[in-house]
Design an enzyme around this catalytic site. Structure first.
Site, short mmCIF file in Angstrom:
data_model
loop_
_atom_site.label_atom_id
_atom_site.label_comp_id
_atom_site.label_asym_id
_atom_site.label_seq_id
_atom_site.Cartn_x
_atom_site.Cartn_y
_atom_site.Cartn_z
N ASP A 19 0.83 -1.20 0.00
CA ASP A 19 0.00 0.00 0.00
C ASP A 19 0.87 1.26 0.00
OD1 ASP A 19 -2.33 1.43 0.01
OD2 ASP A 19 -2.62 1.31 2.18
N ASN A 67 -10.60 -3.07 -6.91
CA ASN A 67 -9.81 -2.11 -7.69
C ASN A 67 -10.35 -1.92 -9.10
OD1 ASN A 67 -6.59 -3.06 -6.24
ND2 ASN A 67 -8.04 -1.47 -5.62
#
Length: 247
Positions: A19, A67
């Site tokens: 991340d 996503n």
């Protein structure tokens, strides 16, 4: 800083939520795609170091099913990055086998073909297996497993009363590898984000503020050192574990 690692207590399976790519790029006034490209360099570093340390499985959360809801331009850039980053050097130089888990059928056909080609080409590599979670989410995986089990019950090849935890594990897309001992999340967030929920029941969780493009070998060593200072009890008391270790 140098962290003294016990080479006899290296996690055999490390899972990482990579991340911070977008925020890393934004802080430099660059587009998010710039951060994702820098993240590929971090993958190369950490893959090489995990291989050197003796890690047997490295699972990287690359692209979740959620996503797909990102802007089309970013998704397209990520797909292009997948194609360009699957180079032989990282796998052949380090003797790394490549595997992928996820709803691969949703990916562009050229990406599917590249993934399959890389898996075929690296199939005989044996130092470590790098697993890329691509178009993956744990809820997708668990739902898929439940459908398969329900089909077996419907077909009469499995009795409902015979369903066990092992039955479910065998229907997971991760059934070829052990559960992670250590889960690392970079970027400062402290959540699991629909990643390996079944498999991390007893994983040690490690969160750090470092954005993924900046995650270094030293950061990896720090995470493993932290892991090595924890007592893994699996529901037992600390005294029980200590007694077993003395035997």
């Amino acid at each position: 800083m140098v962290y003294e690692l016990d080479r006899n207590n290296i996690p055999q399976h490390i899972a990482i939520i990579m991340d911070g790519n977008g925020r890393w790029a934004a802080e430099r006034g660059k587009p998010r795609s710039y951060g994702h490209q820098a993240g590929v360099d971090a993958v190369r570093r950490i893959t090489s170091e995990c291989t050197r340390l003796g890690v047997k499985f490295l699972t990287l959360y690359t692209f979740s099913t959620e996503n797909w809801n990102r802007p089309a331009t970013e998704v397209a850039a990520l797909m292009g990055l997948v194609l360009s980053s699957l180079e032989d050097e990282i796998f052949m130089k380090n003797n790394v086998r490549f595997q992928v888990i996820g709803d691969i059928k949703r990916l562009p056909i050229e990406v599917q073909e590249k993934l399959q080609g890389t898996m075929d080409h690296t199939a005989n590599n044996s130092a470590m297996t790098m697993v890329v979670a691509l178009s993956y989410s744990s809820r997708w995986e668990i739902t898929k497993a439940m459908h398969e089990i329900a089909d077996e019950v419907k077909a009469g090849t499995l009795l409902a009363e015979d369903i066990t935890e092992d039955t479910i594990s065998k229907h997971m897309v991760t059934n070829f590898m052990p559960d992670p001992e250590l889960l690392i999340r970079t970027g400062g967030e402290q959540r699991i984000s629909n990643y390996l929920l079944w498999q991390i029941a007893y994983s040690e969780l490690y969160f750090c503020d470092t954005y993924w493009p900046d995650f270094s070998e030293d950061d990896l060593h720090k995470a493993i050192a932290d892991y090595q200072h924890r007592q893994r009890r699996f529901g037992k008391t600390g005294a029980q574990v200590e007694q077993e270790e003395k035997k």
